[in-house]
Motif scaffolding. Structure first.
Motif, short mmCIF file in Angstrom:
data_model
loop_
_atom_site.label_atom_id
_atom_site.label_comp_id
_atom_site.label_asym_id
_atom_site.label_seq_id
_atom_site.Cartn_x
_atom_site.Cartn_y
_atom_site.Cartn_z
N VAL A 145 -56.12 52.01 -116.56
CA VAL A 145 -55.94 52.84 -115.37
C VAL A 145 -54.60 53.56 -115.46
N SER A 146 -53.54 52.83 -115.80
CA SER A 146 -52.21 53.46 -115.79
C SER A 146 -52.08 54.50 -116.90
N ARG B 61 -43.26 45.64 -113.60
CA ARG B 61 -43.84 46.74 -114.38
C ARG B 61 -43.45 46.64 -115.85
N ASP B 62 -42.31 46.00 -116.15
CA ASP B 62 -41.85 45.96 -117.54
C ASP B 62 -42.31 44.70 -118.28
N ILE C 266 -45.41 37.60 -112.98
CA ILE C 266 -45.99 37.57 -111.64
C ILE C 266 -44.96 36.98 -110.70
N SER C 267 -44.70 37.67 -109.60
CA SER C 267 -43.68 37.21 -108.68
C SER C 267 -44.18 37.36 -107.25
N VAL D 226 -35.74 38.52 -114.06
CA VAL D 226 -35.68 38.17 -115.48
C VAL D 226 -35.30 39.38 -116.34
N CYS D 227 -35.96 40.53 -116.12
CA CYS D 227 -35.71 41.66 -117.04
C CYS D 227 -35.13 42.89 -116.34
N GLY D 228 -35.04 42.86 -115.01
CA GLY D 228 -34.48 44.02 -114.30
C GLY D 228 -35.48 45.13 -114.04
N GLY D 229 -36.76 44.91 -114.43
CA GLY D 229 -37.80 45.93 -114.20
C GLY D 229 -38.16 46.04 -112.73
N GLU D 230 -38.98 47.07 -112.44
CA GLU D 230 -39.39 47.29 -111.04
C GLU D 230 -40.52 46.33 -110.67
N LEU D 231 -40.40 45.68 -109.52
CA LEU D 231 -41.48 44.84 -109.03
C LEU D 231 -42.39 45.70 -108.16
N TYR D 232 -43.68 45.74 -108.48
CA TYR D 232 -44.59 46.60 -107.72
C TYR D 232 -45.74 45.78 -107.13
N GLN D 233 -46.39 46.38 -106.13
CA GLN D 233 -47.55 45.73 -105.51
C GLN D 233 -48.82 46.33 -106.09
N ARG D 234 -49.75 45.49 -106.52
CA ARG D 234 -51.02 46.00 -107.05
C ARG D 234 -51.79 46.75 -105.96
#
Ligand code: AP5
Ligand code: MG
Length: 210
Positions: free
Chosen positions: A39-40, A131-132, A136-137, A147-155
């Motif tokens: 999808v992405s 996203r990176d 799962i959070s 952990v990695c500084g990536g963006e946390l997004y909502q499905r």
């Protein structure tokens, strides 16, 4: 060790799969992750799958069966694999068994993670994913992965209306797999309504004794 992880949406399949990957070094094959990736990337498969996923319905059997057969042909599955979110219908389970038989393989264990539906609605509307790194959070972590500084997004499918439909779809189309694997003598059930580490301890004990 060839495993199937069963359980309603939000039961904790992905969370437990990550622990199994770390402990046993076998790959997680999540049809949900494969489809979200398509999808992405905006591929034809992704465009086709998105309308089903956004509604909380199942993507047609022939589409996901083809994806999984391809994935099971990869070399990293030689030592075993974890199927997370597949099969989800009896047809998928039968096709999986047939495809594995052709490869001289079989499913060794189907692990069902059991959680009450109301707990699931709360969990899924609060879930966030990195996203990176894909970790799962949960909303309590904020918007940045610790952990990695990536963006946390909502499905897209983690809103309450879609979650309710996903639960209905699970009851109608996926729950019959509990009997399917029970009849095959390879079903194990875990109470997923406890903290993540307590669930993992049970999963680990089960897998070590297979
Ligand atoms: P998919 O991505 O497989 O979603 P799902 O089955 O609905 O399951 P989830 O990923 O939502 O939940 P999970 O059990 O992995 O829980 P998690 O560990 O993340 O499928 C999405 C869509 O793709 C489907 O609706 C369908 O359209 C399509 N699709 C996929 N496979 C298909 C197939 N085979 N056939 C047809 N269509 C298919 O945990 C959830 C949250 O709870 C997280 O925030 C986590 O931190 C938290 N949590 C986990 N465990 C605990 C615990 N013990 N205590 C407290 N919180 C916990
Ligand atoms: Mg998942």
């Amino acid at each position: 060790m060839n495993l199937v992880l069963l359980g309603a949406p939000g039961a904790g399949k992905g969370t437990q799969a990550k622990h199994i990957v770390e402990e046993f070094g076998i790959p997680q094959i999540s049809t949900g992750d494969i489809l979200r990736c398509a999808v992405s990337r905006g591929t034809p498969l992704g465009l086709e799958a998105k309308k089903y996923m956004d509604a909380g319905d199942l993507v047609p059997d022939e589409v996901v069966i083809g994806l999984v057969k391809d994935r099971l042909g990869a070399g990293d599955t030689e030592g075993g694999f974890i199927l997370d979110g597949f099969p989800r219908t009896i047809v998928q389970a039968e096709e999986l068994d047939a495809a594995l038989a052709e490869m001289g393989k079989k499913i060794d264990s189907a692990l069902s993670v059991d959680v009450d539906p109301q707990v699931i609605i709360d969990r899924l509307t609060a879930r966030r994913t990195c996203r990176d790194c894909g970790r799962i959070s949960n909303i309590s972590e904020g918007e940045v992965c610790s952990v990695c500084g990536g963006e946390l997004y909502q499905r897209d499918d983690d809103n309450e209306a879609t979650v309710r439909n996903r639960l209905n779809v699970y009851d109608a189309q996926t729950a019959p797999l509990i009997d399917y694997y029970e009849d095959a003598g390879i079903l194990h059930r875990v109470n997923g309504d406890r903290d993540i580490i307590a669930v993992w301890q049970d999963v680990l004990d089960l897998l070590k004794n297979l």
